[in-house]
Design an enzyme around this catalytic site. Structure first.
Site, PDB file in Angstrom:
ATOM      1  N   ARG A 125       0.857  -1.170   0.000  1.00  0.00           N
ATOM      2  CA  ARG A 125       0.000   0.000   0.000  1.00  0.00           C
ATOM      3  C   ARG A 125       0.903   1.234   0.000  1.00  0.00           C
ATOM      4  NH1 ARG A 125      -2.147  -3.602   3.866  1.00  0.00           N
ATOM      5  NH2 ARG A 125      -4.245  -4.371   3.358  1.00  0.00           N
ATOM      6  N   HIS A 172      -2.370   2.721  -6.077  1.00  0.00           N
ATOM      7  CA  HIS A 172      -2.888   1.458  -5.540  1.00  0.00           C
ATOM      8  C   HIS A 172      -3.087   0.417  -6.638  1.00  0.00           C
ATOM      9  CE1 HIS A 172      -4.329  -0.494  -1.907  1.00  0.00           C
ATOM     10  NE2 HIS A 172      -5.342  -1.011  -2.580  1.00  0.00           N
ATOM     11  N   LYS A 175      -2.132  -2.384   7.504  1.00  0.00           N
ATOM     12  CA  LYS A 175      -3.552  -2.228   7.817  1.00  0.00           C
ATOM     13  C   LYS A 175      -3.967  -3.281   8.839  1.00  0.00           C
ATOM     14  CE  LYS A 175      -7.962  -1.500   5.482  1.00  0.00           C
ATOM     15  NZ  LYS A 175      -8.653  -1.472   4.165  1.00  0.00           N
ATOM     16  N   HIS A 206      -3.999  -9.584   3.769  1.00  0.00           N
ATOM     17  CA  HIS A 206      -5.448  -9.662   3.912  1.00  0.00           C
ATOM     18  C   HIS A 206      -5.812 -10.593   5.067  1.00  0.00           C
ATOM     19  CE1 HIS A 206      -6.244  -8.440  -0.555  1.00  0.00           C
ATOM     20  NE2 HIS A 206      -6.026  -7.407   0.230  1.00  0.00           N
ATOM     21  N   TYR A 212      -9.410 -10.965  -7.017  1.00  0.00           N
ATOM     22  CA  TYR A 212      -8.490 -11.032  -8.154  1.00  0.00           C
ATOM     23  C   TYR A 212      -8.793 -12.204  -9.077  1.00  0.00           C
ATOM     24  CZ  TYR A 212      -6.130  -7.518  -5.414  1.00  0.00           C
ATOM     25  OH  TYR A 212      -5.869  -6.376  -4.719  1.00  0.00           O
ATOM     26  N   ARG A 218      -0.548  -2.307  -6.660  1.00  0.00           N
ATOM     27  CA  ARG A 218      -0.801  -3.402  -5.714  1.00  0.00           C
ATOM     28  C   ARG A 218      -1.780  -4.414  -6.328  1.00  0.00           C
ATOM     29  NH1 ARG A 218      -1.203  -4.868  -0.085  1.00  0.00           N
ATOM     30  NH2 ARG A 218      -3.330  -5.347   0.575  1.00  0.00           N
TER      31      ARG A 218
END
Length: 284
Positions: A133, A223, A158, A249, A258, A226
């Site tokens: 990120r 972004h 995150k 994640h 994806y 990524r």
């Protein structure tokens, strides 16, 4: 808001919210109070519904912003004021499901090639190399680059989670060249003052200019690198579980998006219009 604002700030700090989330939530609650012109203790379900409706119909803000405002108000009333939140009377709107924009490998190469500044090119290559990120790459320190193990250490990404992600060979070469010229001491990509990282807006501007110079018309942002990292790994045969870990994640559901943008499974399927064309040629 005064004391209520400070109470909410402390409550979020106790929950270990990030400084960015704290600032965002406080901003939404402040806007809510200004909208009605009354103390929030006097406001209830109807006023909250009216405010969220105004964001959509009058201000035309994005769905993600409305969801932020919803979460901020819910936290404020449930935690800081200790009130019950009626989810039936104050429904959360369904999230829009949009597929991420992805650049093809050749388009990524064109973006990098359009950047003349070594520092800027190195930043974007590092993002793509590890699927970082923007905030994560800006918080990198020199010791976070492990060239022996070919890994990048991401500190408190995150969700306040540390993780490791991969470091490409070409990126290592670029980082060594960059280090020999700039000699960063603490922050890997410092601003001109050296005591803090480069700003996010500066990197976004660099990417937009590079996208223009490369002649690409996609609605892409930093972004997007990524997203492209994850998609290209998936197309190369990397298991979704490992991509999830590299991206940081929490659940596979987030990474599974994806699957909808990769050409891995559908790339070999031919459009029926081509089959019709072959039939017409055979008749002729």
């Amino acid at each position: 808001m005064g004391k209520l604002q400070e109470r909410m700030r402390r409550d979020m700090e106790l929950k270990n919210f990030s400084p960015r989330t704290i600032a965002t939530y406080l901003s939404w609650v402040k806007r809510f109070v200004i909208y009605h012109g009354r103390t929030p203790e006097e406001l209830g379900d109807e006023e909250i519904r009216a405010y969220l409706h105004s964001l959509r119909m009058e201000d035309r803000v994005s769905q993600s912003s409305i969801n932020q405002a919803y979460s901020a108000l819910r936290f404020f009333y449930e935690v800081s004021l200790g009130r019950e939140w009626n989810a039936l009377r104050i429904p959360r709107a369904r999230k829009e499901k949009r597929l991420p924009v992805v650049l093809a490998p050749d388009e990524v190469r064109k973006v990098f090639g359009a950047i003349r500044n070594l520092k800027h090119r190195t930043i974007l290559m590092t993002i793509y190399s590890g699927g970082l990120r923007l905030g994560e790459v800006l918080r990198l320190k020199v010791e976070d680059i492990d060239s022996k193990r070919m890994l990048i250490r991401v500190r408190q990404g995150k969700g306040h989670k540390d993780r490791y992600t991969i470091l490409g060979r070409r990126t290592v070469e670029m980082l060594r060249l960059y280090w020999n010229i700039y000699r960063p001491e603490e922050w890997l990509f410092p601003s001109t003052s050296l005591d803090r990282p480069l700003s996010a807006s500066s990197v976004q501007k660099v990417f937009r200019n590079a996208l223009h110079e490369a002649g690409l018309r996609k609605e892409a942002s930093v972004h997007t690198l990524r997203h492209s990292f994850a998609t290209h790994l998936l197309e190369a045969g990397t298991d979704l579980y490992y991509i999830q870990r590299l991206l940081g994640h929490s659940t596979a559901k987030t990474t599974a998006v994806y699957l909808h943008v990769t050409r891995k499974d559908i790339g070999g399927i031919r459009s029926p219009i081509d089959l019709i064309g072959e039939m017409e040629e055979a008749v002729m």
